[in-house]
Scaffold this motif. Structure first.
Motif, mmCIF file in Angstrom:
data_model
loop_
_atom_site.group_PDB
_atom_site.id
_atom_site.type_symbol
_atom_site.label_atom_id
_atom_site.label_comp_id
_atom_site.label_asym_id
_atom_site.label_seq_id
_atom_site.Cartn_x
_atom_site.Cartn_y
_atom_site.Cartn_z
ATOM 1 N N ARG A 172 0.838 -1.195 0.000
ATOM 2 C CA ARG A 172 0.000 0.000 0.000
ATOM 3 C C ARG A 172 0.877 1.252 0.000
ATOM 4 N N PRO A 173 0.377 2.352 -0.580
ATOM 5 C CA PRO A 173 1.157 3.597 -0.600
ATOM 6 C C PRO A 173 1.500 4.070 0.805
ATOM 7 N N ALA A 174 2.630 4.748 0.910
ATOM 8 C CA ALA A 174 3.113 5.207 2.217
ATOM 9 C C ALA A 174 2.114 6.132 2.892
ATOM 10 N N VAL A 175 1.500 7.038 2.129
ATOM 11 C CA VAL A 175 0.537 7.972 2.727
ATOM 12 C C VAL A 175 -0.652 7.221 3.311
ATOM 13 N N ASP A 176 -1.146 6.216 2.599
ATOM 14 C CA ASP A 176 -2.275 5.430 3.103
ATOM 15 C C ASP A 176 -1.917 4.746 4.416
ATOM 16 N N ARG A 177 -0.696 4.220 4.482
ATOM 17 C CA ARG A 177 -0.271 3.535 5.706
ATOM 18 C C ARG A 177 -0.123 4.518 6.863
ATOM 19 N N LEU A 178 0.408 5.700 6.578
ATOM 20 C CA LEU A 178 0.545 6.688 7.653
ATOM 21 C C LEU A 178 -0.824 7.136 8.138
ATOM 22 N N VAL A 179 -1.778 7.288 7.225
ATOM 23 C CA VAL A 179 -3.142 7.632 7.637
ATOM 24 C C VAL A 179 -3.700 6.549 8.564
ATOM 25 N N ASP A 180 -3.482 5.282 8.219
ATOM 26 C CA ASP A 180 -3.968 4.189 9.066
ATOM 27 C C ASP A 180 -3.331 4.226 10.448
ATOM 28 N N LEU A 181 -2.036 4.506 10.487
ATOM 29 C CA LEU A 181 -1.337 4.582 11.766
ATOM 30 C C LEU A 181 -1.880 5.724 12.624
ATOM 31 N N VAL A 226 7.407 8.017 10.142
ATOM 32 C CA VAL A 226 7.718 8.891 9.009
ATOM 33 C C VAL A 226 9.041 8.488 8.377
ATOM 34 N N THR A 227 10.047 8.215 9.208
ATOM 35 C CA THR A 227 11.365 7.830 8.693
ATOM 36 C C THR A 227 11.291 6.527 7.908
ATOM 37 N N THR A 228 10.601 5.540 8.461
ATOM 38 C CA THR A 228 10.481 4.240 7.799
ATOM 39 C C THR A 228 9.758 4.353 6.469
ATOM 40 N N LEU A 229 8.640 5.063 6.463
ATOM 41 C CA LEU A 229 7.832 5.176 5.246
ATOM 42 C C LEU A 229 8.559 5.979 4.165
ATOM 43 N N ALA A 240 11.836 6.250 3.827
ATOM 44 C CA ALA A 240 12.959 5.444 3.340
ATOM 45 C C ALA A 240 12.478 4.433 2.304
ATOM 46 N N GLU A 241 11.327 3.803 2.549
ATOM 47 C CA GLU A 241 10.797 2.838 1.581
ATOM 48 C C GLU A 241 10.448 3.533 0.270
ATOM 49 N N THR A 242 9.804 4.694 0.374
ATOM 50 C CA THR A 242 9.410 5.438 -0.822
ATOM 51 C C THR A 242 10.643 5.872 -1.614
ATOM 52 N N ALA A 243 11.662 6.354 -0.891
ATOM 53 C CA ALA A 243 12.882 6.810 -1.552
ATOM 54 C C ALA A 243 13.568 5.668 -2.288
ATOM 55 N N ASN A 244 13.571 4.502 -1.701
ATOM 56 C CA ASN A 244 14.215 3.351 -2.336
ATOM 57 C C ASN A 244 13.468 2.910 -3.588
ATOM 58 N N GLU A 245 12.140 3.054 -3.565
ATOM 59 C CA GLU A 245 11.321 2.564 -4.669
ATOM 60 C C GLU A 245 11.244 3.553 -5.827
ATOM 61 N N SER A 246 11.233 4.860 -5.518
ATOM 62 C CA SER A 246 10.965 5.838 -6.573
ATOM 63 C C SER A 246 12.015 6.930 -6.685
ATOM 64 N N ASP A 247 13.135 6.779 -6.002
ATOM 65 C CA ASP A 247 14.187 7.787 -6.023
ATOM 66 C C ASP A 247 13.647 9.155 -5.600
ATOM 67 N N ALA A 248 12.785 9.146 -4.574
ATOM 68 C CA ALA A 248 12.200 10.394 -4.079
ATOM 69 C C ALA A 248 13.269 11.239 -3.405
ATOM 70 N N LEU A 286 10.535 17.442 3.001
ATOM 71 C CA LEU A 286 10.467 18.902 3.094
ATOM 72 C C LEU A 286 10.818 19.374 4.498
ATOM 73 N N VAL A 287 10.322 18.648 5.497
ATOM 74 C CA VAL A 287 10.703 18.906 6.888
ATOM 75 C C VAL A 287 11.234 17.606 7.449
ATOM 76 N N ASP A 288 12.165 17.676 8.410
ATOM 77 C CA ASP A 288 12.726 16.434 8.932
ATOM 78 C C ASP A 288 11.667 15.650 9.714
ATOM 79 N N ALA A 289 11.983 14.390 9.980
ATOM 80 C CA ALA A 289 11.002 13.502 10.596
ATOM 81 C C ALA A 289 10.542 14.006 11.953
ATOM 82 N N ASP A 290 11.434 14.604 12.732
ATOM 83 C CA ASP A 290 11.048 15.105 14.050
ATOM 84 C C ASP A 290 10.057 16.262 13.939
ATOM 85 N N ALA A 291 10.323 17.167 13.002
ATOM 86 C CA ALA A 291 9.401 18.282 12.799
ATOM 87 C C ALA A 291 8.066 17.778 12.261
#
Length: 209
Positions: free
Chosen positions: A82-91, A143-146, A148-156, A160-165
């Motif tokens: 599933r897309p990263a955004v969908d998973r973050l919404v679920d979380l 945020v960091t995990t999701l 990283a997965e997106t970056a590996n898959e699509s060279d994202a 825009l803001v770091d994971a802590d922010a």
């Protein structure tokens, strides 16, 4: 003759009492006297294991942090189909649902909104702030995990803001949604929760080249 408690069991009893106090009221200040009374030990015994309130708070938060996330949240995070955004919404949705499921917590929030407590010092608010940091670290990990997965898959690009922010932003959104449920018209507002969470999740995972 009752069995005499071991040092280990006394320490765990103190930690369990403090954790229970935070479960009852996340804004509890965890005073030495109150925790000792809840645990059924003397203040001297408590200070033997935890010389300062900060020592006690750090140990309680570490105990809470050791509790594993629910299987539902873990499966949502690692469902790579599933897309990263969908998973973050679920979380975020699961976190919000858990927060709203506590009727006593909502009642305390209503009371606080109706008659706010006096402003607490950072020391007095230390348990609340420590729990908040724990929650934010967990969200930052998502945020960091999701990303990283997106970056590996699509060279994202980079976030825009770091994971802590991003976690701080998402935590503020969750706090706002929980607070809304303590106000009149809560049922009407709940219908907009998912769209709000999606906007927030999309923003937190937004990248730049």
């Amino acid at each position: 003759m009752p069995e005499r408690p071991t040092p280990g069991s006394t320490r765990e009893r103190i930690l369990s009492a403090a954790a229970a106090m935070l479960a009852d009221d996340p804004a509890a200040t965890l005073s030495v006297r109150a925790v000792a009374q809840r645990a059924g030990v003397s203040t001297g015994s408590l200070r033997h294991f935890f010389p300062t309130q900060r020592d006690l708070i750090d140990a309680v938060v570490a105990k809470i942090a050791a509790i594993q996330p629910t299987d539902e949240l873990e499966s949502a995070l690692h469902d790579t189909a599933r897309p990263a955004v969908d998973r973050l919404v679920d979380l975020l949705r699961g976190t919000l649902r858990d927060a709203l499921a506590d009727d006593s917590a909502r009642e305390r929030l209503r009371s606080a909104l109706a008659a706010p407590r006096p402003t607490l010092t950072d020391e007095q608010a230390a348990p609340t702030l420590a729990l908040e940091r724990l929650g934010l670290r967990r969200i930052a990990g998502w945020v960091t995990t999701l990303h990283a997965e997106t970056a590996n898959e699509s060279d994202a690009g980079t976030l825009l803001v770091d994971a802590d922010a991003g976690a701080r932003f998402l935590g503020t959104v969750l706090t706002g949604l929980v607070t809304e449920q303590a106000l009149p018209g809560a049922l009407s507002r709940a219908a907009f929760h998912d769209s709000t969470l999606r906007i927030a999740a999309t923003a937190a995972l937004s990248t730049r080249e």
